[in-house]
Design a protein around this motif. Structure first.
Motif, short mmCIF file in Angstrom:
data_model
loop_
_atom_site.label_atom_id
_atom_site.label_comp_id
_atom_site.label_asym_id
_atom_site.label_seq_id
_atom_site.Cartn_x
_atom_site.Cartn_y
_atom_site.Cartn_z
N HIS A 12 0.86 -1.37 0.08
CA HIS A 12 0.03 -0.18 -0.03
C HIS A 12 0.79 1.25 -0.06
CE1 HIS A 12 -3.24 2.70 0.96
NE2 HIS A 12 -2.42 3.24 1.97
N ARG A 15 1.59 4.25 -2.81
CA ARG A 15 1.65 5.56 -2.87
C ARG A 15 2.89 6.36 -3.29
NH1 ARG A 15 0.04 7.14 2.92
NH2 ARG A 15 -0.43 9.18 1.93
N TYR A 62 -7.96 -6.24 0.65
CA TYR A 62 -7.79 -4.87 0.33
C TYR A 62 -6.68 -4.68 -0.80
CZ TYR A 62 -6.66 0.17 0.95
OH TYR A 62 -6.31 1.41 0.60
N THR A 63 -5.52 -5.39 -0.71
CA THR A 63 -4.54 -5.30 -1.73
C THR A 63 -5.32 -5.85 -3.26
OG1 THR A 63 -2.75 -5.99 -0.16
CG2 THR A 63 -2.52 -6.42 -2.74
N THR A 104 -8.28 -5.49 -4.20
CA THR A 104 -9.37 -4.32 -4.72
C THR A 104 -8.78 -3.36 -5.20
OG1 THR A 104 -9.70 -3.76 -2.47
CG2 THR A 104 -11.27 -5.43 -3.45
N GLN A 105 -7.56 -2.75 -4.35
CA GLN A 105 -6.84 -1.54 -4.63
C GLN A 105 -6.23 -1.69 -5.95
OE1 GLN A 105 -7.23 1.41 -3.12
NE2 GLN A 105 -8.88 0.36 -2.46
N GLU A 106 -5.74 -2.89 -6.21
CA GLU A 106 -4.75 -3.07 -7.51
C GLU A 106 -5.93 -2.84 -8.74
OE1 GLU A 106 -1.59 -3.73 -10.15
OE2 GLU A 106 -1.75 -3.07 -7.97
N ARG A 125 -6.94 0.79 -9.09
CA ARG A 125 -5.88 1.52 -9.50
C ARG A 125 -5.87 1.58 -11.03
NH1 ARG A 125 -2.68 0.60 -4.75
NH2 ARG A 125 -2.05 -1.29 -5.75
N ALA A 140 -14.79 1.63 -8.54
CA ALA A 140 -14.93 1.35 -7.18
C ALA A 140 -16.44 1.38 -6.80
CB ALA A 140 -14.08 2.61 -6.57
N LYS A 169 -2.62 -9.32 -5.66
CA LYS A 169 -2.34 -8.15 -6.52
C LYS A 169 -2.41 -8.71 -7.89
CE LYS A 169 1.33 -4.54 -6.87
NZ LYS A 169 0.84 -3.55 -6.33
#
Length: 325
Positions: free
Chosen positions: A89, A93, A216-217, A219-221, A224, A229, A279
């Protein structure tokens, strides 16, 4: 010497952005976050070059020469680095911040790399004046860089391997690929936790919290890379009172391939492997559901991945005898 960019001004802005990114109004600047953001910036720089691994090794050598020291030797303490999902994460950033600055850079990439190393040199030397030895800071930075690079390479290569081997030769669908990568992530997560000596902490209320970190890893990948979302990740998941339904056959086919790749890049920890697979699953979701005519609609791809990672995790969690199925 290239002079198209105002380098002193750019360096000052870059340093200020790094500090602000890791600052908290109550606790001040988090040094470990700064290191992770620096690592993300370096990884984004290495990926500009054709041979990113050689660029990473040369960069380590040059930074060590600038600091006049070698990285601290020996085994890292168990909690010297944050958990894998935190590293992913925070380094992401840093990579995002780097891309913003890269858009303004007008000179060659080597000049950019030199400026970044100069800024990081000043940061590490400044920390030494506050009692943190530069060799220790350099070691932590290098470790975070290697983890970030491993996660990025794994996400890309695992997607390529799944498409080339399983879709090309086994006749898998993209949905099968998403389910398999997500399932392996859930299984590696459960194995990483079941190997803990305090196995009783692995059960009960910790189960959903541990899963959420790796989810979370994933979903965020996906987000991005352009997946919308929203709150539909868990839409249509099975109720708690239904039997566990993990994609066991897909996991059995894909997990050995993943483990061989992890051995090749020296990513040994099961939890690191879980984050890398999550990821990759997020990236596969983006591949499947991106564009104007997606192969799988996001509203289908997202719950499919969520179901696979959840069910595979529960499959091992609910009975440790299932660690080796």
């Amino acid at each position: 010497m290239f002079a198209l960019t105002n380098k002193p001004e750019m360096g000052a802005r870059f340093y200020s952005a790094l500090i602000q990114l890791a600052a908290d109004h109550e606790r001040g600047v988090d040094g470990m976050k700064v290191i992770q953001h620096m690592a993300g910036v370096l990884v984004e720089t290495y990926l500009i070059f054709d041979d990113s691994d050689s660029a990473m090794q040369a960069s380590f050598k040059k930074l060590a020469e600038m600091l006049g020291c070698h990285p601290a030797q020996g085994m890292l303490a168990p909690y010297a680095l944050p958990p894998a999902h935190i590293i992913d994460h925070e380094t992401e950033r840093g990579r995002l911040a780097a891309r913003v600055f890269f858009e303004e850079w007008l000179d060659c990439n080597f000049e950019l790399h030199d400026l970044i190393l100069t800024v990081f040199h000043h940061v590490i030397v400044g920390w030494e004046e506050m009692g943190v030895h530069r060799a220790e800071s350099l070691r932590l930075l290098m470790e975070c860089v290697k983890r970030c690079m491993a996660y990025e390479v794994a996400a890309q290569e695992l997607c390529d391997v799944v498409i080339d081997q399983k879709v090309g030769f086994k006749g898998w669908t993209i949905g099968d690929c998403i389910a398999a990568l997500s399932g392996v992530a859930g299984r590696r997560l459960a194995i990483s936790l079941s190997s803990d000596d305090a196995c009783y902490l692995f059960r009960g209320c910790d189960l959903p919290e541990n899963l959420d970190r790796v989810v979370y890893t994933m979903t965020q990948e996906a987000v991005r890379l352009g997946v919308p979302a929203g709150s539909d990740w868990r839409f249509g998941l099975a109720a708690n009172d239904t039997p566990v339904n993990a994609p066991v056959s897909l996991i059995r086919e894909l997990e050995p391939v993943c483990l061989r790749f992890f051995r090749a890049i020296s990513l040994a920890g099961p939890y690191d492997q879980a984050v890398a697979c999550a990821k990759a699953a997020g990236r596969m979701i983006a591949v499947a559901s991106g564009g104007e005519l997606p192969e799988i609609e996001p509203a289908i791809a997202k719950p499919l991945a969520m179901s696979a990672i959840t069910e595979s995790y529960k499959y091992v969690c609910l009975d440790f005898d299932m660690v080796s199925y």
